[in-house]
Design an enzyme around this catalytic site. Structure first.
Site, PDB file in Angstrom:
ATOM      1  N   ASP A 191      40.626  46.297  47.286  1.00 26.24           N
ATOM      2  CA  ASP A 191      39.991  45.218  48.053  1.00 26.24           C
ATOM      3  C   ASP A 191      38.529  45.573  48.311  1.00 26.24           C
ATOM      4  O   ASP A 191      38.004  45.352  49.404  1.00 26.24           O
ATOM      5  CB  ASP A 191      40.742  44.999  49.367  1.00 26.24           C
ATOM      6  CG  ASP A 191      40.325  43.699  50.071  1.00 26.24           C
ATOM      7  OD1 ASP A 191      39.946  42.743  49.359  1.00 26.24           O
ATOM      8  OD2 ASP A 191      40.368  43.641  51.307  1.00 26.24           O
ATOM      9  N   LEU A 192      37.874  46.082  47.288  1.00 28.51           N
ATOM     10  CA  LEU A 192      36.516  46.601  47.453  1.00 28.51           C
ATOM     11  C   LEU A 192      35.523  45.465  47.222  1.00 28.51           C
ATOM     12  O   LEU A 192      35.312  45.018  46.102  1.00 28.51           O
ATOM     13  CB  LEU A 192      36.288  47.741  46.447  1.00 28.51           C
ATOM     14  CG  LEU A 192      35.344  48.861  46.901  1.00 28.51           C
ATOM     15  CD1 LEU A 192      35.315  49.978  45.871  1.00 28.51           C
ATOM     16  CD2 LEU A 192      33.955  48.373  47.191  1.00 28.51           C
TER      17      LEU A 192
END
Length: 301
Positions: A191-192
């Site tokens: 979830d960068l």
């Protein structure tokens, strides 16, 4: 008593499990503050699934107490942070995983939204090189994730409001990826994006950023690209296709990724996001469905 932010109280509307968590959160927070002998040092804030409380440790260090909703995605967050040990990631000071309680170093509030999207993509490429270390035991794997997506897409009704050709393409990609050997798996953040990267606590021009809030998996690093494409969406108004492709190729080139593999994972993730929204959301957001389809189409040849 800890006063919960309005955004945290609103999480109770997500369902019975969330309502119970929100109800218990003030007492749970107080218990954790006492157990770790912390002193509250500011106003509570929140992430999308957590309460974040500024604190001072018994040694006088500025820190944050993060208390998360006990979902599957956050179960191994402490393992990822411990593995990274502050290299490219926020430093973990202490953890009680069964409570989803993490004590973290306090970082400045500056995030990648302060950069242009292209500069932010380049910064993320540098972070990939720091955090994509060999996978650790106990993490969920992309192999399992793919098995779930194959089942999900295979059972999808033909009248689902996602272009059928895109669904079939995603299913083919999922089967092709699942047939590949699982060697070389790395620790993934998954979830960068712009909000999940903060400035380092100590200014360092050679290493200026730290990732936060991982939802770790073990697998192919090409899986990481998609969140950088669907976030900061309003900036792409009127230039969606070219804007998405600009970000995509900045990351592919900067991270030295294989273009076809990166494209396959983006398409698969975006179709999954759309299917999840249609199957799980009480009131599916047509705007978000449009984003999912637009990103998937933009990266296709």
């Amino acid at each position: 008593m800890i006063l919960l932010p309005d955004a945290v109280r609103a999480m109770a509307d997500r369902g019975p499990d969330w309502a119970r968590w929100v109800q218990d959160l003030p007492h749970w927070t107080q218990d954790q503050v006492r157990e770790w002998e912390l002193r509250v040092d500011g106003t509570p804030a929140n992430g999308s699934t957590s309460l974040v409380l500024p604190v001072i440790t018994p040694l006088g260090q500025s820190a944050v107490l993060k208390l998360g909703f006990p979902d599957d995605e956050s179960e191994h967050e402490h393992l990822a942070l411990r593995r990274w040990a502050g290299h490219g990631a926020v430093r973990l000071l202490s953890a009680q995983p069964h409570r989803r309680a993490l004590l973290l170093e306090r970082l400045p509030t500056r995030d990648l939204n302060t950069l242009t999207d292209v500069d932010a993509c380049e910064a993320v490429c540098a972070l990939y090189r720091r955090i994509h270390v060999p996978a650790i035991p106990r993490l969920r794997t992309l192999t399992t994730w793919l098995e779930q997506r194959i089942a999900e897409l295979s059972e999808l009704p033909r009248n689902t409001p996602v272009p059928r050709r895109l669904v079939e393409h995603a299913l083919t990609l999922a089967r092709d990826l699942s047939a590949e050997p699982d060697g070389g798996a790395v620790l993934l953040h998954t979830d960068l994006h712009y909000d999940n990267v903060l400035a380092a606590a100590v200014a360092d021009s050679a290493d200026p950023w730290r990732v936060i809030d991982p939802k770790p998996l073990s697998g192919d690093p090409h899986f990481e690209v998609a969140p950088m494409l669907w976030n900061r969406w309003d900036e792409l108004a009127g230039d969606v296709r070219d804007g998405v492709r600009r970000r995509f190729y900045t990351i592919v080139d900067g991270a030295e990724f294989d273009e076809d593999r990166a494209r396959a994972w983006v398409i698969l993730r975006m179709v999954h996001n759309a299917v999840w929204e249609l199957s799980r959301a009480a009131h599916p957001d047509p705007g978000w469905l449009t984003v999912c389809v637009a990103v998937a189409k933009a990266v296709q040849d």
